[in-house]
Design a protein around this motif. Structure first.
Motif, PDB file in Angstrom:
ATOM      1  N   SER A   1      -6.201  42.360 -62.872  1.00 28.57           N
ATOM      2  CA  SER A   1      -5.600  42.660 -64.179  1.00 28.57           C
ATOM      3  C   SER A   1      -4.084  42.804 -64.074  1.00 28.57           C
ATOM      4  O   SER A   1      -3.341  42.312 -64.928  1.00 28.57           O
TER       5      SER A   1
ATOM      6  N   THR B   1     -10.166  44.885 -61.849  1.00 27.53           N
ATOM      7  CA  THR B   1      -9.340  45.624 -62.809  1.00 27.53           C
ATOM      8  C   THR B   1      -8.066  46.151 -62.176  1.00 27.53           C
ATOM      9  O   THR B   1      -7.121  46.498 -62.886  1.00 27.53           O
TER      10      THR B   1
ATOM     11  N   ALA C   1      -8.117  37.903 -67.497  1.00 24.06           N
ATOM     12  CA  ALA C   1      -7.442  39.058 -68.097  1.00 24.06           C
ATOM     13  C   ALA C   1      -6.192  38.610 -68.842  1.00 24.06           C
ATOM     14  O   ALA C   1      -5.885  39.107 -69.929  1.00 24.06           O
TER      15      ALA C   1
END
Length: 274
Positions: free
Chosen positions: A227, A223, A106
């Motif tokens: 992230s 995520t 990411a």
């Protein structure tokens, strides 16, 4: 993911990997196309696109066939995150490794434009690189269901872990733009393969009453945690020390995450074999 797995459980064949891969293609083509339209027309075009997209999504969800899953479980389906981690330790460790490698990826993806420009590329080339990254996921996601008929999930985790290392090594150490593109194309064999495999793994190895938590944990560790960790760290490192230090940090994170994926997956395979 849960909708797809529920359909599979009642005998409806759905290739989750192919469907997920088509989502990646849609992401790549839409981002590329809208980027061109925004340049030529007006950014307000995005509002119309979002509204139309949401209306179509709601219509699609409303028309999906309802699926009833019979369950023999008479206990409470609620489970805390900490109890889930204690119950499914191997699964959590694999997600931890994935979260770390995802964080590194990411970081590299978010600040990819800086990497491209440092190698002499332009914003147009950046668009090509993003398209290559997303498009590479489709073939690997599409064949995951077939691969799982011949290989164990843990074996595919090992492959994904190694390919994550290859991906980020090529991106971080790229001496030119072609090598950078080669690294982006490794997204399919790393993220693409792992994401499809871990989704099937939850359906096959996590207790039915905890399956929703299992699918949720994938997003939490990738995520969510990944992230957040990668993007914040990447920005801070670039501001304070420069791009090269961020790339070194990405390599270190990738090495740690990949080792976790490979070592614990091999350990699990050895345990099953014995």
């Amino acid at each position: 993911s849960m909708i797809c797995m529920n359909h599979l459980k009642v005998g409806h064949y759905i290739n989750f990997g192919l469907a997920r891969g088509l989502g990646s293609i849609a992401y790549a083509t839409t981002a590329f196309s809208l980027g061109l339209l925004v340049d030529k027309i007006n950014p307000s075009l995005l509002v119309l696109f979002f509204v139309v997209g949401m209306v179509l999504l709601l219509v699609d969800l409303y028309t999906i066939e309802e699926i009833a899953i019979n369950s023999d479980a008479k206990t409470d389906t609620h489970i805390s995150v900490f109890k889930f981690i204690k119950t499914y330790r191997f699964y959590f460790v694999i997600l931890l490794g994935f979260g770390i490698t995802f964080g590194a990826s990411a970081m590299l993806s978010t600040y990819l434009i800086n990497i491209v420009k440092s190698l002499g590329g332009t914003t147009s080339f950046y668009g090509i690189a993003v398209f290559a990254m997303a498009a590479s996921e489709l073939p690997f996601m599409a064949i995951t269901h077939t691969l799982l008929k011949h290989f164990k999930s843990e074996q595919l985790f090992v492959v994904a872990g190694i390919m994550y290392l290859v991906r980020n090594l090529l991106i971080c150490l790229a001496p030119n733009l072609p090598i950078l593109i080669l690294g982006m194309l490794s997204q399919g064999a790393s993220y693409g393969l792992f994401t499809a495999t871990i989704t099937y793994y939850v359906s096959d190895h996590i207790d039915r009453k905890h399956e929703m938590m299992g699918q949720t944990m994938i997003s939490m560790m990738s995520t969510g945690l990944g992230s957040f960790m990668g993007n914040v760290m990447g920005g801070l490192l670039q501001d304070c020390f420069g791009l090269s230090i961020m790339l070194i940090a990405g390599l270190i994170m990738t090495l740690i995450g990949s080792l976790i994926l490979v070592v614990f997956s091999l350990k699990q395979l050895k345990t099953h074999a014995s």
